[in-house]
Design a protein around this motif. Structure first.
Motif, PDB file in Angstrom:
ATOM      1  N   GLN A 189      22.268  41.324  16.013  1.00 34.15           N
ATOM      2  CA  GLN A 189      21.743  41.832  14.744  1.00 34.15           C
ATOM      3  C   GLN A 189      21.567  40.638  13.810  1.00 34.15           C
ATOM      4  O   GLN A 189      22.518  40.204  13.146  1.00 34.15           O
ATOM      5  N   ARG A 192      22.155  39.886   9.179  1.00 30.01           N
ATOM      6  CA  ARG A 192      22.734  41.098   8.580  1.00 30.01           C
ATOM      7  C   ARG A 192      23.489  40.753   7.295  1.00 30.01           C
ATOM      8  O   ARG A 192      23.598  41.582   6.388  1.00 30.01           O
ATOM      9  N   HIS A 200      24.708  36.479  11.123  1.00 30.34           N
ATOM     10  CA  HIS A 200      24.378  37.406  12.209  1.00 30.34           C
ATOM     11  C   HIS A 200      25.584  38.275  12.589  1.00 30.34           C
ATOM     12  O   HIS A 200      26.722  37.971  12.227  1.00 30.34           O
ATOM     13  N   HIS A 201      25.302  39.335  13.336  1.00 27.96           N
ATOM     14  CA  HIS A 201      26.370  40.242  13.755  1.00 27.96           C
ATOM     15  C   HIS A 201      26.220  40.553  15.236  1.00 27.96           C
ATOM     16  O   HIS A 201      25.111  40.792  15.727  1.00 27.96           O
ATOM     17  N   CYS A 202      27.345  40.536  15.946  1.00 24.35           N
ATOM     18  CA  CYS A 202      27.360  40.939  17.356  1.00 24.35           C
ATOM     19  C   CYS A 202      27.992  42.318  17.436  1.00 24.35           C
ATOM     20  O   CYS A 202      29.184  42.496  17.128  1.00 24.35           O
ATOM     21  N   ALA A 203      27.202  43.296  17.840  1.00 25.62           N
ATOM     22  CA  ALA A 203      27.687  44.674  17.898  1.00 25.62           C
ATOM     23  C   ALA A 203      28.678  44.883  19.038  1.00 25.62           C
ATOM     24  O   ALA A 203      29.475  45.824  18.995  1.00 25.62           O
ATOM     25  N   ASN A 232      13.723  41.553  16.287  1.00 20.67           N
ATOM     26  CA  ASN A 232      14.905  40.744  15.972  1.00 20.67           C
ATOM     27  C   ASN A 232      14.555  39.262  15.881  1.00 20.67           C
ATOM     28  O   ASN A 232      15.048  38.544  15.008  1.00 20.67           O
TER      29      ASN A 232
END
Length: 239
Positions: A189, A192, A200-203, A232
């Motif tokens: 992501q 974010r 950034h984000h790691c789900a 993305n």
């Protein structure tokens, strides 16, 4: 010190004036573009990697291709890889991959078993001895660490971003196998948290991370839907 000596010292320390050369006469303008300079640099690094891999492979009684196969199988466990996957990842022909695997089987470093996912397929996995050798082959490129450390942290981040762009383009052109990069993963992501040093984000792990943490080969990578991956990517580049 008399005034004459001071004047002479001052003259020696003054910066030289830029030569009065017309734009069309400047020899640097006639030289190759920066893209060519970068290409030459990459070629030199590639030659260094190739030379080192031949040297290290020879010491272990392997060829570079055999060493690359062992390194590929390190994190595959009992699932292993099919021969077609090995060839695709190394960008070699099926015949070349088959010859290398046959040699590794004879050396007792890999084995062929039935794939856990498909009993009709053959999986190539590491033996216990192969696991030990694979760990050694994975460190063949470590000699470059000292050169990377010559870059500042900011330069390293910029360089990594540039590599990601180049690798993604090569993947799109079908010239290299698809790498398991963060920017193509369904858990990625981008941007974010735009005002953070970890935007950034790691789900998958539910945690933020920055450009310096972007991976080029993540074992947990799951390819995103092509359209989402494109969105993305564009959003990643926009910040």
């Amino acid at each position: 010190m008399d005034s004459t000596q001071r004047d002479r010292n001052t003259e020696l320390t003054l910066p030289a004036e830029t030569p009065n050369i017309g734009v069309s006469e400047n020899p640097f303008d006639a030289s190759s573009a920066i893209e060519q300079h970068i290409l030459i640099g990459l070629e030199k690094i590639g030659l260094a990697l190739k030379s080192q891999s031949w040297q290290d492979a020879g010491q272990q009684g392997l060829t570079p291709t055999q060493g690359q196969i062992l390194a590929l199988l390190i994190d595959k466990g009992d699932a292993g890889m099919r021969l077609s996957e090995v060839a695709k990842h190394l960008a070699v022909t099926a015949a070349t991959a088959s010859d290398a695997v046959t040699s590794l089987v004879e050396k007792g470093l890999v084995q062929k078993t039935r794939s856990p996912q498909d009993r009709r397929a053959i999986a190539i996995t590491l033996t216990t001895q192969g696991q030990q050798t694979a760990t050694q082959t994975a460190s063949w490129s470590d000699f470059l660490l000292n050169t990377v450390n010559e870059l500042s942290e900011e330069e390293q981040v910029i360089f990594l971003r540039g590599l990601i762009k180049m690798i993604r383009k090569l993947q799109q052109q079908g010239q290299i196998s698809v790498a398991r990069m963060c920017v193509t993963c369904q858990f990625f992501q981008p941007n974010r948290y735009p005002r953070s040093d970890r935007p950034h984000h790691c789900a998958l792990v539910n945690a933020p991370f920055g450009d310096r943490h972007l991976r080029l080969n993540c074992a947990e990578h799951v390819a995103a839907d092509p359209e989402i991956a494109k969105q993305n990517w564009n959003f990643y580049l926009s910040k």
